[in-house]
Design a protein around this motif. Structure first.
Motif, PDB file in Angstrom:
ATOM      1  N   TYR A 129       3.134  -1.322   3.167  1.00  0.00           N
ATOM      2  CA  TYR A 129       2.078  -0.679   3.956  1.00  0.00           C
ATOM      3  C   TYR A 129       1.349   0.305   3.054  1.00  0.00           C
ATOM      4  O   TYR A 129       1.853   0.738   2.025  1.00  0.00           O
ATOM      5  CB  TYR A 129       2.629   0.017   5.198  1.00  0.00           C
ATOM      6  CG  TYR A 129       3.874   0.840   5.003  1.00  0.00           C
ATOM      7  CD1 TYR A 129       3.859   2.006   4.242  1.00  0.00           C
ATOM      8  CD2 TYR A 129       5.067   0.459   5.589  1.00  0.00           C
ATOM      9  CE1 TYR A 129       4.997   2.762   4.071  1.00  0.00           C
ATOM     10  CE2 TYR A 129       6.220   1.215   5.426  1.00  0.00           C
ATOM     11  CZ  TYR A 129       6.172   2.374   4.665  1.00  0.00           C
ATOM     12  OH  TYR A 129       7.309   3.122   4.495  1.00  0.00           O
ATOM     13  N   ALA A 159      -2.320  -3.195   1.768  1.00  0.00           N
ATOM     14  CA  ALA A 159      -1.691  -3.934   2.864  1.00  0.00           C
ATOM     15  C   ALA A 159      -2.691  -4.433   3.894  1.00  0.00           C
ATOM     16  O   ALA A 159      -2.463  -5.471   4.525  1.00  0.00           O
ATOM     17  CB  ALA A 159      -0.638  -3.059   3.548  1.00  0.00           C
ATOM     18  N   GLU A 160      -3.784  -3.704   4.092  1.00  0.00           N
ATOM     19  CA  GLU A 160      -4.781  -4.116   5.086  1.00  0.00           C
ATOM     20  C   GLU A 160      -6.113  -4.460   4.417  1.00  0.00           C
ATOM     21  O   GLU A 160      -7.179  -4.269   4.998  1.00  0.00           O
ATOM     22  CB  GLU A 160      -4.956  -3.009   6.121  1.00  0.00           C
ATOM     23  CG  GLU A 160      -3.705  -2.806   6.969  1.00  0.00           C
ATOM     24  CD  GLU A 160      -3.856  -1.696   7.985  1.00  0.00           C
ATOM     25  OE1 GLU A 160      -4.093  -2.004   9.164  1.00  0.00           O
ATOM     26  OE2 GLU A 160      -3.725  -0.520   7.597  1.00  0.00           O
ATOM     27  N   GLY A 167       1.879 -11.534   5.732  1.00  0.00           N
ATOM     28  CA  GLY A 167       0.983 -10.751   6.565  1.00  0.00           C
ATOM     29  C   GLY A 167       0.107 -11.666   7.380  1.00  0.00           C
ATOM     30  O   GLY A 167       0.184 -12.899   7.264  1.00  0.00           O
ATOM     31  N   HIS A 191       4.403  -9.494  -0.860  1.00  0.00           N
ATOM     32  CA  HIS A 191       4.494  -8.655   0.332  1.00  0.00           C
ATOM     33  C   HIS A 191       3.780  -7.346   0.020  1.00  0.00           C
ATOM     34  O   HIS A 191       4.126  -6.664  -0.944  1.00  0.00           O
ATOM     35  CB  HIS A 191       5.960  -8.382   0.685  1.00  0.00           C
ATOM     36  CG  HIS A 191       6.163  -7.814   2.058  1.00  0.00           C
ATOM     37  ND1 HIS A 191       5.500  -6.699   2.520  1.00  0.00           N
ATOM     38  CD2 HIS A 191       6.970  -8.214   3.104  1.00  0.00           C
ATOM     39  CE1 HIS A 191       5.869  -6.437   3.762  1.00  0.00           C
ATOM     40  NE2 HIS A 191       6.760  -7.336   4.131  1.00  0.00           N
ATOM     41  N   ARG A 197      -0.225  -4.768   9.694  1.00  0.00           N
ATOM     42  CA  ARG A 197       0.831  -4.663   8.690  1.00  0.00           C
ATOM     43  C   ARG A 197       2.089  -4.153   9.363  1.00  0.00           C
ATOM     44  O   ARG A 197       2.090  -3.838  10.546  1.00  0.00           O
ATOM     45  CB  ARG A 197       0.421  -3.686   7.596  1.00  0.00           C
ATOM     46  CG  ARG A 197       0.014  -2.317   8.160  1.00  0.00           C
ATOM     47  CD  ARG A 197      -0.250  -1.310   7.082  1.00  0.00           C
ATOM     48  NE  ARG A 197      -0.920  -0.116   7.558  1.00  0.00           N
ATOM     49  CZ  ARG A 197      -0.333   0.897   8.160  1.00  0.00           C
ATOM     50  NH1 ARG A 197       0.974   0.850   8.393  1.00  0.00           N
ATOM     51  NH2 ARG A 197      -1.011   1.954   8.557  1.00  0.00           N
TER      52      ARG A 197
END
Length: 681
Positions: free
Chosen positions: A82, A86-87, A104, A79, A281
């Motif tokens: 953020y 995260a992106e 995600g 996981h 996210r």
């Protein structure tokens, strides 16, 4: 089925994810830098893997190290939280290529939305309304504009520019900041809408083609283009909510979205809405959606990743109102300068839940810190999110402001006072908010503690210190503090006040321990002594008369004073020479000065000191150059942001002891600017 999950993140969001994992019976793995070795999120994980180094680039941004940690710990799922990775579509791909479950959206969707310019083009075709945007500075056709980073978010790499003259430097600065924060310095320029509101829609998709909107949030109150107050449901004009929901679902459908995501919009004063960006996210502000919908968005993320369909196919009803604030280690009145140090005490009263649901009206705390946590220069300044839920918006704002005002936050400066004043402002109550709220309301930057109350706080600190010494006395501990054979002789304590001023407190207790008289002077101004009978006795000069005060109780951590017939309790916490006082009107940090101070080296006049540890990113002037007050001398990079160092007065640059790229500690001399009179003498 997910068995063991690694969180490729730190702090508050790691603890939030671990909390849901515990309720689902999922084992947890933390990764951490050296600086985070003793952090709460590391202690709460079932296993933890050290990533050598401190900076994000050395640790949390290293795909190879994180995947290696997953292998070593036997994790089957990652996981990203953020921020950080995260992106990052490449990270998502690497996770799935390693045979791990990715929490995600698909890498393709992340890539499509990660390039903000490409995302705008894609979603414009889907009918989502857009603002005019340029990638070439020479093509910008009107001002004001907003320079934005193409990768990442959180306000980093953003600059408002109001004329063509400042555009080139704003773009260069935004590129540097974006490259430091996200590893990608690509920026673009977008029309800036004055008095626009930042509203966003939480969407969720599953692997079966369902994409639903989970409601709209208002995140308009921002500093440095980063949200600090968020609420759900957003209070919106008639018809706007449905338009936002439809546009957000269309955006999700355009990229076959799976998992949690947020589509952000700008609501213009004329009621028009424009797409800003899509965050692929979980958002920092997701708790307000948790509390108003009754959903656990992290739980939904995990279930969808396991192949389960969403348990809903349409926007769910909301109940009550939730408001979240981001409590940060920073000094708002000094350009939101981030602060570092040890958080000696972190206590928010009335918290009913941490990282989870509330059984009724109350407070939720999502915190990355506890008593004793160290706030490092390496990471974001956010300490915690405090969220209130109540049946109405007014009740939620009042409860949240009250809890923040009574919180004990000792060791580093925070934006607590600013948040309380925002929540209590008539403009916030009337939903008269937009992204320029803080620029238009300088009154909310005033400390909660009025300046005229500082002497009373200093008196409480002095009495608590004396009581503490009596409690620790090996002999005759029962004697009143300051007892003398000659009772007319006063006790004297010197402090450095909240604004750096010196405060001198004089008081005398009689033989029964009652406060016979007291006085306080600050910044060299003499004030007037008040005896126990309330008769003023001048010490000389002109000053305000201090109120008659009776001592009700004095202990090491608690002082109660009767001030003109009203009892006032002060909580006192001492760490070394620092004294933290929380009173009915606000809090203050004092430093008790030694009775016999040691000599210290004298700084050259005009010295500018580093406010926190960091690196000198750029030096903009030369020794001998003439500068005016407010001119940019150099740029300090710390806590993933650039901090300008400006000339406090006009003069000549006499010294620049640290070159570009040099590392500095707090208090290091960055520059010396001599006044023109000094330079000519």
């Amino acid at each position: 089925m997910i068995r063991r999950l690694l969180v490729a993140n730190r702090g508050e969001i790691a603890r939030r994810i671990f909390a849901t994992c515990r309720t689902l019976g999922i084992e947890t793995v933390a990764v951490h830098s050296a600086a985070d070795a003793d952090a709460p999120f590391v202690a709460e994980a079932d296993q933890a893997v050290w990533l050598p180094g401190n900076t994000p680039a050395e640790t949390y941004l290293r795909v190879d190290l994180i995947l290696g940690a997953a292998r070593r710990a036997g994790a089957d799922t990652v996981h990203p939280g953020y921020g950080f990775l995260a992106e990052n579509a490449d990270f998502a791909t690497a996770v799935t290529d390693a045979g791990l479950t990715w929490i995600g959206p698909p890498p393709k969707a992340i890539a499509a939305m990660g390039d903000k310019m490409a995302a705008k083009a894609l979603l414009a075709e889907a009918g989502v309304p857009m603002l005019p945007t340029w990638t070439d500075a020479d093509q910008v056709s009107g001002f004001p504009v907003l320079v934005k980073a193409s990768a990442g978010g959180g306000g980093r790499g953003m600059r408002v520019v109001r004329d063509a003259e400042g555009l080139a430097e704003a773009i260069a600065s935004a590129r540097r900041e974006a490259a430091a924060a996200f590893g990608d310095g690509t920026v673009f320029v977008e029309r800036y809408v004055e008095r626009g509101r930042h509203v966003e829609v939480q969407i969720f998709g599953d692997g079966y083609g369902t994409v639903v909107a989970l409601g709209a949030r208002d995140c308009s109150i921002q500093r440095r283009h980063q949200k600090i107050v968020e609420e759900a449901p957003g209070v919106l004009p008639a018809g706007v909510r449905q338009r936002l929901h439809e546009a957000a679902v269309a955006a999700g459908g355009a990229v076959d979205y799976v998992g949690a995501g947020t589509v952000e919009f700008l609501l213009a004063p004329d009621g028009e809405v424009y797409f800003l960006e899509m965050n692929t996210r979980l958002q920092v502000e997701h708790p307000v959606t948790d509390l108003t919908t009754g959903l656990d968005l992290v739980r939904l993320q995990l279930l969808v990743a396991e192949g389960e369909p969403l348990p809903l196919t349409a926007t769910p009803p909301t109940e009550g109102h939730a408001i979240e604030v981001r409590l940060c280690a920073e000094v708002p009145g000094q350009g939101y300068r981030p602060a570092t140090g040890t958080l000696h005490r972190f206590g928010v009263p009335g918290v009913a839940a941490e990282f989870g649901p509330l059984a009724g009206p109350g407070l939720r705390l999502d915190s990355g810190v506890v008593d004793g946590s160290v706030v490092s220069v390496h990471y974001d300044s956010m300490l915690a999110k405090v969220i209130a839920w109540a049946p109405t918006r007014t009740e939620a704002a009042r409860a949240l402001a009250g809890a923040l005002a009574r919180a004990e936050l000792h060791g580093v400066p925070t934006n607590r006072d600013l948040l309380v004043r925002i929540l209590r402002s008539p403009e916030f109550a009337a939903v008269d908010v937009d992204t320029g709220f803080l620029d238009r309301h300088p009154e909310v930057f005033a400390p909660l503690l009025p300046a005229e109350e500082v002497p009373m706080v200093a008196l409480a600190a002095a009495l608590a210190a004396a009581a503490g010494r009596r409690e620790a006395a090996p002999v005759l501990a029962g004697l009143p503090s300051g007892w003398r054979n000659v009772p007319a002789f006063p006790q004297v304590t010197h402090f450095t006040g909240p604004n750096g001023e010196e405060i001198k407190v004089r008081y005398r207790l009689n033989r029964t321990g009652d406060l016979a008289e007291w006085s306080a002077s600050a910044g060299g101004a003499t004030q007037v002594t008040i005896g126990s009978a309330g008769a003023p006795t001048a010490e000389g000069g002109t000053a305000d008369v201090m109120p008659a005060v009776a001592l009700v109780e004095a202990r090491r951590e608690r002082v109660v004073l009767d001030v003109a017939g009203v009892r006032r309790a002060y909580r006192v916490h001492r760490v070394g020479s620092q004294v933290f006082v929380d009173g009915p009107d606000g809090a203050a940090t004092l430093a008790e000065l030694p009775r016999f101070p040691l000599p210290t080296a004298e700084l050259a006049a005009g010295s500018l000191l580093a406010p926190l540890p960091g690196a000198v990113a750029r030096v903009h002037v030369e020794v001998g150059q003439r500068v005016a007050a407010g001119d940019l001398l150099l740029t300090l990079e710390a806590m993933k942001l650039e901090h300008p160092v400006l000339a406090p007065t006009g003069g000549l640059v006499a010294e620049l002891p640290v070159p570009a790229g040099g590392q500095v500690d707090t208090g290091a001399v960055l520059a010396v600017v001599n006044s023109l009179e000094e330079a000519s003498s």
